[in-house]
Scaffold this motif. Structure first.
Motif, PDB file in Angstrom:
ATOM      1  N   ARG A 116      -7.272  -9.377   4.166  1.00  0.00           N
ATOM      2  CA  ARG A 116      -8.470  -8.615   3.801  1.00  0.00           C
ATOM      3  C   ARG A 116      -9.080  -7.904   5.004  1.00  0.00           C
ATOM      4  N   LEU A 117      -8.956  -8.507   6.180  1.00  0.00           N
ATOM      5  CA  LEU A 117      -9.564  -7.927   7.381  1.00  0.00           C
ATOM      6  C   LEU A 117      -8.711  -6.835   8.025  1.00  0.00           C
ATOM      7  N   ARG A 118      -7.466  -6.682   7.591  1.00  0.00           N
ATOM      8  CA  ARG A 118      -6.632  -5.602   8.136  1.00  0.00           C
ATOM      9  C   ARG A 118      -7.236  -4.267   7.708  1.00  0.00           C
ATOM     10  N   PRO A 119      -7.284  -3.288   8.613  1.00  0.00           N
ATOM     11  CA  PRO A 119      -7.919  -1.995   8.287  1.00  0.00           C
ATOM     12  C   PRO A 119      -7.364  -1.340   7.010  1.00  0.00           C
ATOM     13  N   GLU A 120      -6.071  -1.432   6.779  1.00  0.00           N
ATOM     14  CA  GLU A 120      -5.494  -0.783   5.595  1.00  0.00           C
ATOM     15  C   GLU A 120      -5.828  -1.525   4.306  1.00  0.00           C
TER      16      GLU A 120
END
Length: 163
Positions: free
Chosen positions: A152-156
């Motif tokens: 969820r925290l990944r930019p994409e």
């Protein structure tokens, strides 16, 4: 004792997990929920089945309040008590939830991840349980729709699913 933590896309999903924990005889006083998308409490998640039927209108023993970085928030359980001890000046900070999570036993790096993910939307459920039961609780929360906080925290991945 160990604190197990999970992130959910919606308050309704978190409520479903809360109810599933209660059905399995986990003590209500050991379960915390904090959510900021309160409109979803009136929607049953598609996987909720009979557990959610008629039960999504509110989380018993919860308190609603407003946080500058999250808007309206609903909190229940030990986390609610921890929020009371965080202090009003700290509630105005973006990491307000991380501070409360640390107070209930979540390690600080993990607390910061969940706080950041919460600030992007969704809901957090924590369960205080015996060490021997922690894996079972984690599996139950995953089965109830918990999402991978690192993903969820990944930019994409920052866009929430639309349906």
């Amino acid at each position: 004792m160990k604190t197990v933590i999970a992130l959910f896309d919606t308050a309704a999903d978190a409520k479903y997990a809360h109810d599933a924990l209660l059905l399995r005889k986990y003590d209500r006083s050991d379960i915390s929920v904090v959510a900021n998308d309160l409109a979803t409490l009136h929607e049953a998640p598609p996987h909720a089945g009979q557990i959610a039927a008629g039960a999504l209108s509110a989380i018993l023993g919860s308190v609603a309040f407003s946080v500058p970085y999250a808007g309206p928030v609903l909190a229940a359980g030990p986390l609610l008590g921890a929020l009371g001890s965080v202090g009003s000046e700290e509630i105005d900070q973006p990491d307000w939830l991380a501070k409360a999570l640390v107070k209930i036993g979540v390690p600080e790096p993990e607390a910061r991840k969940y706080s950041d993910a919460f600030n992007q939307g969704g809901a957090v459920v924590t369960v205080r349980t015996r060490e021997i039961d922690a894996d079972n609780v984690a599996r139950l929360l995953a089965a109830c729709g918990a999402v991978d906080v690192d993903e969820r925290l990944r930019p994409e991945s920052r866009q929430r699913p639309t349906g």
